[in-house]
Design a protein around this motif. Structure first.
Motif, PDB file in Angstrom:
ATOM      1  N   HIS A  47      21.806  21.319  31.506  1.00  9.48           N
ATOM      2  CA  HIS A  47      21.316  20.227  32.342  1.00  9.48           C
ATOM      3  C   HIS A  47      19.933  19.694  31.999  1.00  9.48           C
ATOM      4  CE1 HIS A  47      24.804  20.794  34.855  1.00  9.48           C
ATOM      5  NE2 HIS A  47      24.523  22.085  34.943  1.00  9.48           N
ATOM      6  N   ALA A  48      19.154  20.447  31.244  1.00  5.96           N
ATOM      7  CA  ALA A  48      17.798  20.001  30.935  1.00  5.96           C
ATOM      8  C   ALA A  48      17.599  19.708  29.449  1.00  5.96           C
ATOM      9  CB  ALA A  48      16.778  21.038  31.411  1.00  5.96           C
ATOM     10  N   GLY A  49      18.649  19.873  28.671  1.00  7.10           N
ATOM     11  CA  GLY A  49      18.554  19.568  27.239  1.00  7.10           C
ATOM     12  C   GLY A  49      17.709  20.542  26.441  1.00  7.10           C
ATOM     13  N   ALA A  50      17.424  21.703  26.998  1.00  4.70           N
ATOM     14  CA  ALA A  50      16.635  22.704  26.278  1.00  4.70           C
ATOM     15  C   ALA A  50      17.490  23.324  25.174  1.00  4.70           C
ATOM     16  CB  ALA A  50      16.140  23.780  27.229  1.00  4.70           C
ATOM     17  N   THR A  51      16.852  23.649  24.057  1.00  2.21           N
ATOM     18  CA  THR A  51      17.580  24.235  22.939  1.00  2.21           C
ATOM     19  C   THR A  51      16.767  25.341  22.278  1.00  2.21           C
ATOM     20  OG1 THR A  51      16.692  22.604  21.393  1.00  2.21           O
ATOM     21  CG2 THR A  51      18.839  22.105  22.379  1.00  2.21           C
ATOM     22  N   GLY A  52      17.464  26.192  21.547  1.00  5.21           N
ATOM     23  CA  GLY A  52      16.837  27.188  20.698  1.00  5.21           C
ATOM     24  C   GLY A  52      15.837  28.091  21.407  1.00  5.21           C
ATOM     25  N   ILE A  53      14.791  28.420  20.662  1.00  3.26           N
ATOM     26  CA  ILE A  53      13.785  29.345  21.177  1.00  3.26           C
ATOM     27  C   ILE A  53      13.039  28.744  22.361  1.00  3.26           C
ATOM     28  CG2 ILE A  53      11.950  28.641  19.572  1.00  3.26           C
ATOM     29  CD1 ILE A  53      12.709  32.237  20.840  1.00  3.26           C
ATOM     30  N   HIS A  54      12.935  27.431  22.425  1.00  2.00           N
ATOM     31  CA  HIS A  54      12.248  26.799  23.555  1.00  2.00           C
ATOM     32  C   HIS A  54      13.041  26.998  24.854  1.00  2.00           C
ATOM     33  CE1 HIS A  54       9.156  25.171  20.994  1.00  2.00           C
ATOM     34  NE2 HIS A  54      10.106  24.767  20.174  1.00  2.00           N
ATOM     35  N   ALA A  55      14.363  26.990  24.762  1.00  2.00           N
ATOM     36  CA  ALA A  55      15.198  27.265  25.935  1.00  2.00           C
ATOM     37  C   ALA A  55      15.015  28.715  26.377  1.00  2.00           C
ATOM     38  CB  ALA A  55      16.665  26.985  25.628  1.00  2.00           C
ATOM     39  N   VAL A  56      14.954  29.625  25.419  1.00  2.00           N
ATOM     40  CA  VAL A  56      14.751  31.046  25.740  1.00  2.00           C
ATOM     41  C   VAL A  56      13.398  31.237  26.409  1.00  2.00           C
ATOM     42  CG1 VAL A  56      14.481  33.371  24.761  1.00  2.00           C
ATOM     43  CG2 VAL A  56      16.278  31.852  23.897  1.00  2.00           C
ATOM     44  N   MET A  57      12.355  30.623  25.854  1.00  2.00           N
ATOM     45  CA  MET A  57      11.006  30.777  26.404  1.00  2.00           C
ATOM     46  C   MET A  57      10.907  30.223  27.821  1.00  2.00           C
ATOM     47  SD  MET A  57       8.859  29.807  22.967  1.00  2.00           S
ATOM     48  CE  MET A  57       7.383  29.425  23.854  1.00  2.00           C
ATOM     49  N   LYS A  58      11.440  29.032  28.038  1.00  2.00           N
ATOM     50  CA  LYS A  58      11.363  28.417  29.367  1.00  2.00           C
ATOM     51  C   LYS A  58      12.175  29.229  30.382  1.00  2.00           C
ATOM     52  CE  LYS A  58      10.083  25.390  32.328  1.00  2.00           C
ATOM     53  NZ  LYS A  58       8.748  25.520  32.889  1.00  2.00           N
ATOM     54  N   ALA A  59      13.362  29.661  29.981  1.00  2.00           N
ATOM     55  CA  ALA A  59      14.190  30.476  30.875  1.00  2.00           C
ATOM     56  C   ALA A  59      13.493  31.793  31.186  1.00  2.00           C
ATOM     57  CB  ALA A  59      15.558  30.733  30.241  1.00  2.00           C
ATOM     58  N   TYR A  60      12.818  32.370  30.204  1.00  2.00           N
ATOM     59  CA  TYR A  60      12.121  33.633  30.426  1.00  2.00           C
ATOM     60  C   TYR A  60      10.938  33.441  31.369  1.00  2.00           C
ATOM     61  CZ  TYR A  60      10.268  38.269  29.581  1.00  2.00           C
ATOM     62  OH  TYR A  60       9.817  39.553  29.762  1.00  2.00           O
ATOM     63  N   GLN A  61      10.222  32.352  31.215  1.00  2.00           N
ATOM     64  CA  GLN A  61       9.105  32.067  32.120  1.00  2.00           C
ATOM     65  C   GLN A  61       9.613  31.900  33.556  1.00  2.00           C
ATOM     66  OE1 GLN A  61       7.717  28.712  29.884  1.00  2.00           O
ATOM     67  NE2 GLN A  61       6.012  29.858  28.971  1.00  2.00           N
ATOM     68  N   LEU A  62      10.732  31.200  33.729  1.00  2.00           N
ATOM     69  CA  LEU A  62      11.320  31.026  35.062  1.00  2.00           C
ATOM     70  C   LEU A  62      11.831  32.355  35.615  1.00  2.00           C
ATOM     71  CD1 LEU A  62      13.119  27.618  34.490  1.00  2.00           C
ATOM     72  CD2 LEU A  62      11.152  28.044  35.983  1.00  2.00           C
ATOM     73  N   TYR A  63      12.414  33.174  34.740  1.00  2.00           N
ATOM     74  CA  TYR A  63      12.851  34.517  35.152  1.00  2.00           C
ATOM     75  C   TYR A  63      11.658  35.315  35.675  1.00  2.00           C
ATOM     76  CZ  TYR A  63      13.492  39.518  34.350  1.00  2.00           C
ATOM     77  OH  TYR A  63      13.468  40.881  34.485  1.00  2.00           O
ATOM     78  N   LEU A  64      10.533  35.289  34.938  1.00  2.00           N
ATOM     79  CA  LEU A  64       9.342  36.044  35.359  1.00  2.00           C
ATOM     80  C   LEU A  64       8.786  35.540  36.688  1.00  2.00           C
ATOM     81  CD1 LEU A  64       7.390  36.572  32.014  1.00  2.00           C
ATOM     82  CD2 LEU A  64       8.707  38.272  33.312  1.00  2.00           C
ATOM     83  N   GLU A  65       8.932  34.236  36.949  1.00  2.00           N
ATOM     84  CA  GLU A  65       8.493  33.706  38.243  1.00  2.00           C
ATOM     85  C   GLU A  65       9.320  34.285  39.385  1.00  2.00           C
ATOM     86  OE1 GLU A  65       8.424  29.433  38.348  1.00  2.00           O
ATOM     87  OE2 GLU A  65       7.133  29.318  36.578  1.00  2.00           O
ATOM     88  N   GLN A  66      10.612  34.513  39.120  1.00  2.00           N
ATOM     89  CA  GLN A  66      11.504  35.043  40.155  1.00  2.00           C
ATOM     90  C   GLN A  66      11.440  36.567  40.260  1.00  2.00           C
ATOM     91  OE1 GLN A  66      13.067  32.941  42.297  1.00  2.00           O
ATOM     92  NE2 GLN A  66      11.861  31.475  41.119  1.00  2.00           N
ATOM     93  N   MET A  67      11.166  37.221  39.151  1.00  2.00           N
ATOM     94  CA  MET A  67      11.169  38.688  39.097  1.00  2.00           C
ATOM     95  C   MET A  67       9.863  39.198  38.479  1.00  2.00           C
ATOM     96  SD  MET A  67      14.110  39.330  40.426  1.00  2.00           S
ATOM     97  CE  MET A  67      14.247  41.062  40.170  1.00  2.00           C
ATOM     98  N   PRO A  68       8.729  38.894  39.114  1.00  2.00           N
ATOM     99  CA  PRO A  68       7.461  39.337  38.515  1.00  2.00           C
ATOM    100  C   PRO A  68       7.369  40.867  38.520  1.00  2.00           C
ATOM    101  CG  PRO A  68       7.084  38.480  40.722  1.00  2.00           C
ATOM    102  CD  PRO A  68       8.535  38.237  40.396  1.00  2.00           C
ATOM    103  N   PRO A  69       6.884  41.440  37.425  1.00  2.00           N
ATOM    104  CA  PRO A  69       6.741  42.906  37.396  1.00  2.00           C
ATOM    105  C   PRO A  69       5.602  43.346  38.316  1.00  2.00           C
ATOM    106  CG  PRO A  69       5.846  41.930  35.392  1.00  2.00           C
ATOM    107  CD  PRO A  69       6.481  40.811  36.178  1.00  2.00           C
TER     108      PRO A  69
END
Length: 181
Positions: free
Chosen positions: A86-108
């Motif tokens: 839905h956002a047109g993210a690709t490759g490593i940039h998609a992984v990085m953005k998804a990981y940043q959003l994951y960390l926002e939801q599940m901060p250590p």
């Protein structure tokens, strides 16, 4: 050196810096950034103050299928899939953005590492893209969870709807219970 290659090198350095700051291992950097190994090592040491950790990357899908890692992996992979679709993210940039959003939801916890590291998240996407793992809906909550592609998934129930009897019974949780009493 042409102006275009300078911009490309600067972008590669910026990408490497962002990946290192998110916790990328050297093997991930070498796969995703076109800088030399020596340059990546120097950059890593400059940013982190230590040499990068040694050792092999995760190579088995098993870790992603155990109870707690599966919940974290499923959250990350659902975010990643949404960004790609839905956002047109690709490759490593998609992984990085998804990981940043994951960390926002599940901060250590302070001083702790996230359960799902960037390197494991990147590996998960590679396993997903190579059809070793996929997302399957839970028969109870309809959430989509990471499963082995070769397993049967009819009537699949996730680890949140059917928690294992020892879920959350870690040594750290027991110690916290003792101190609270």
């Amino acid at each position: 050196m042409s102006k275009k290659s300078v911009v490309t090198e600067a972008q590669e350095i910026q990408l490497a810096i962002e990946l290192i700051n998110l916790g990328a291992r050297l093997q991930l950097l070498e796969s995703e950034v076109s800088l030399s190994r020596e340059r990546l090592l120097k950059l890593y040491k400059e940013l982190k103050g230590v040499s990068p950790p040694k050792g092999m990357l995760p190579f088995s899908t098993d870790w992603f299928l155990t109870w707690q890692p599966n919940i974290h992996s499923s959250l990350f992979l659902n975010i990643h899939s949404f960004l790609v679709l839905h956002a047109g993210a690709t490759g490593i940039h998609a992984v990085m953005k998804a990981y940043q959003l994951y960390l926002e939801q599940m901060p250590p916890e302070p001083g702790e590492e996230p359960l799902l590291s960037l390197t494991r998240a990147w590996t998960l996407v590679r396993f997903f893209n190579s059809d070793m793992l996929k997302l399957a809906p839970c028969a109870k909550c309809q959430g989509k969870f990471v499963v082995n592609t070769m397993d049967l998934h009819g009537g699949y129930v996730c680890g949140l709807c059917h928690m294992p009897s020892r879920a959350g019974k870690t040594k750290k949780a027991r110690e916290a219970d003792i101190q609270a009493a």
